[in-house]
Design an enzyme around this catalytic site. Structure first.
Site, PDB file in Angstrom:
ATOM      1  N   SER B 157       0.846  -1.203   0.000  1.00  0.00           N
ATOM      2  CA  SER B 157       0.000   0.000   0.000  1.00  0.00           C
ATOM      3  C   SER B 157       0.876   1.246   0.000  1.00  0.00           C
ATOM      4  O   SER B 157       2.015   1.213   0.482  1.00  0.00           O
ATOM      5  CB  SER B 157      -0.872   0.038   1.250  1.00  0.00           C
ATOM      6  OG  SER B 157      -1.450   1.332   1.420  1.00  0.00           O
ATOM      7  N   TYR B 180      -2.165  -0.812   9.913  1.00  0.00           N
ATOM      8  CA  TYR B 180      -2.230  -1.046   8.467  1.00  0.00           C
ATOM      9  C   TYR B 180      -0.901  -0.698   7.801  1.00  0.00           C
ATOM     10  O   TYR B 180      -0.317  -1.511   7.080  1.00  0.00           O
ATOM     11  CB  TYR B 180      -3.377  -0.219   7.874  1.00  0.00           C
ATOM     12  CG  TYR B 180      -3.574  -0.427   6.390  1.00  0.00           C
ATOM     13  CD1 TYR B 180      -4.217  -1.562   5.906  1.00  0.00           C
ATOM     14  CD2 TYR B 180      -3.117   0.513   5.466  1.00  0.00           C
ATOM     15  CE1 TYR B 180      -4.403  -1.761   4.544  1.00  0.00           C
ATOM     16  CE2 TYR B 180      -3.300   0.328   4.098  1.00  0.00           C
ATOM     17  CZ  TYR B 180      -3.944  -0.809   3.648  1.00  0.00           C
ATOM     18  OH  TYR B 180      -4.116  -0.997   2.300  1.00  0.00           O
TER      19      TYR B 180
END
Lengths: 271, 273
Positions: B157, B180
């Site tokens: 990401s 995350y």
């Protein structure tokens, strides 16, 4: 004590662009930590005034040297003069950069940017880094005592400029932007830094880059606000905030650090 | 063939073809995983779409076969939070296909949280899914991939590369949790590590760092947030899920046979400024 590692007593430092906005803080910072400082600038008067001021305030030795860094012969003579005066150079801060004398050409849109202007900026922002590193590095290698080279890069050698921040932005009453040549030159400085770090490691010469974020000087309120909105810390930098990183890189506190780029940008490149 | 003989070298179409290959796409029925599964199938790979929601995986596999007559796809139950399920899933995928050549790690789930709101349990669960699950899947799959010049494609990401701008997130309901980015940065580095350590076995390992690809539900619920995301991005918009198809095919095919350990950002320029 750990802080002793930051001491520069007995060391000789040479700072190019030494009389500039950041340069003058770099020079006084190195002097405050005990270094003798050669202040190299194209502005002979400015260098002289600053040298006197720093010597008066710190009691340290300073040497103003006027030099046009675009001229290889002058650069060689400048390095020789500093070695003659101080006997050695331990720390080179390759710091000079310039906008050239033609600001219209400097801030011109990329589509219309002239090769002449591109080369004029490269001559000082990148070519001069090469010339100075070469001339001073030669002395460092010959002496065999190692050394530390610090080269001033830029956030715009790391990431692209968000062009939207320049809408309504001015410096000294004139619209400003960051031209492509500056980004290309500063990315080149980072490449040169890594190359020389590997190349000179056997000679115990460490080479690192110092990347300042936007420093508050004469920008208008619009620019300061737009720029600051992009920074996690929400503000521009003060020149003083660069000095700690410079002294770290110049001194034995960073004796195992080479080829790195220390970014002092309030977090701009972190998000 | 001589070292350089352009007249005789493989065509781009041949390099991008996945004919005769089999892919296990973990998280293959998800927002991005579906697009990647379709892309691999379009290049004639047989695709196993694995996930916790087996029904959804089967449904997506049927869609592939309906859209592309002759394509081979199927769903498979696999819960990457459970080591046993991972082992069983990988074994089953290998059994069904006679061994797969491509592993795509696209599985993800997590709760929205701020640094203040996230609990130990939330953190552990997020890392379990996003990082530990990927590690375990790769570990189980490497023996299968090693005999087949396999490739591994991990989905990381932009938030494994840069931090989120907290100003983009107006409430903890939408906030990107600290777990995350930590897991995704871990994926980027695991990719490099494995590229080095699996190279002797002929396995290439790369990752993609997608930029902003918010769920449709988020787009409907919070259009102002989408506007802020778009405004922050050089290309001025969020990503469209199909914009991962090209890079997935590149990295899973012989077109990238000399690439390994890389992180390719597909983020509209998010990380360039």
């Amino acid at each position: 004590m750990a802080s002793d590692r930051f001491a520069l007593d007995g060391r000789v430092a040479l700072v190019t662009g030494g009389a500039g906005i950041l340069g003058r803080r770099f020079c006084s910072g190195l002097a405050e930590h005990g270094a003798a400082v050669a202040i190299v600038d194209i502005d002979a008067e400015g260098a002289k005034r600053l040298a006197d001021e720093i010597s008066r305030e710190t009691g340290g030795r300073t040497l103003p040297v006027a030099c046009d860094l675009r001229e290889p012969e002058q650069v060689r003579r400048m390095a020789d003069d500093v070695v003659s005066a101080f006997g050695r150079i331990d720390v080179l801060h390759n710091n000079a950069a310039g906008k050239s004398s033609d600001l219209d050409a400097f801030f011109a849109p990329f589509e219309d940017y002239s090769l002449k202007q591109w080369r004029a900026v490269m001559a000082i922002d990148l070519d001069a880094m090469f010339l100075v590193a070469q001339a001073v590095g030669k002395h460092m290698v010959a002496r065999g005592g190692g050394g530390s080279v610090i080269q001033t890069a830029s956030i715009y050698g790391v990431v692209a400029a968000d062009q939207r921040i320049y809408a309504g932005s001015e410096y000294g009453g004139r619209p400003i932007n960051t031209p492509a040549v500056y980004a290309a030159a500063k990315a080149g400085v980072i490449g040169l830094t890594r190359h020389l770090a590997a190349y000179w490691a056997p000679h115990r010469i460490r080479v690192n880059a110092l990347t300042p974020g936007g420093v508050e000087s004469g920008q208008n309120e619009t620019f300061r606000r737009r720029y600051s909105d992009r920074v996690p810390m929400g503000r521009m930098a003060n020149p003083d905030e660069m000095v700690g990183a410079l002294v770290y890189l110049a001194s034995d506190a960073s004796s195992y650090v080479t080829g790195q780029n220390i970014i002092v940008d309030g977090g701009l490149t972190a998000w | 063939m001589s070292y350089a003989d352009p007249a005789a070298s493989p065509t781009v179409a041949a390099l991008l073809s996945l004919k005769g290959r089999t892919a296990l796409v973990v998280g293959g029925a998800g927002l991005l995983g579906s697009e990647i599964s379709f892309a691999l199938a379009e290049q004639e790979a047989t695709v196993i779409m694995a996930g916790r929601d087996a029904g959804r995986c089967h449904h997506r596999a049927d869609e592939i076969m309906q859209k592309m007559p002759g394509a081979r796809a199927r769903g498979l139950n696999m819960d990457i939070t459970k080591p046993d399920s991972i082992r069983a899933g990988v074994e089953e995928a290998a059994r069904l296909t006679g061994g797969f050549h491509i592993l795509v790690n696209c599985g993800w789930s997590g709760r929205k949280n701020t640094f203040e709101s996230i609990t130990d349990e939330d953190w552990d669960r997020d890392i379990e899914v996003s990082l530990n699950g990927v590690f375990r899947t790769i570990k189980a799959a490497v023996p299968v991939l090693a005999t087949r010049n396999g490739v591994i494609l991990n989905i990381a990401s932009m938030y494994g590369v840069v931090a989120p701008d907290p100003g983009l997130y107006d409430s903890s309901k939408f906030a990107n949790p600290p777990s995350y980015g930590a897991a995704k940065a871990g994926i980027v580095q695991l990719t490099r590590y494995l590229a080095a350590f699996l190279a002797p076995q002929g396995i290439r390992v790369n990752c993609i760092s997608p930029g902003p690809f918010p769920y449709e539900t988020t787009q409907v619920e919070n259009p102002e947030f989408i506007k802020r995301l778009a405004a922050k991005n050089p290309l001025g918009r969020i990503g469209r899920p199909h914009e991962l198809k090209g890079v997935a095919v590149l990295l899973c095919s012989d077109a990238s046979s000399y690439m390994t350990g890389q992180n390719v950002s597909v983020d509209g320029g998010w990380t360039v400024w």
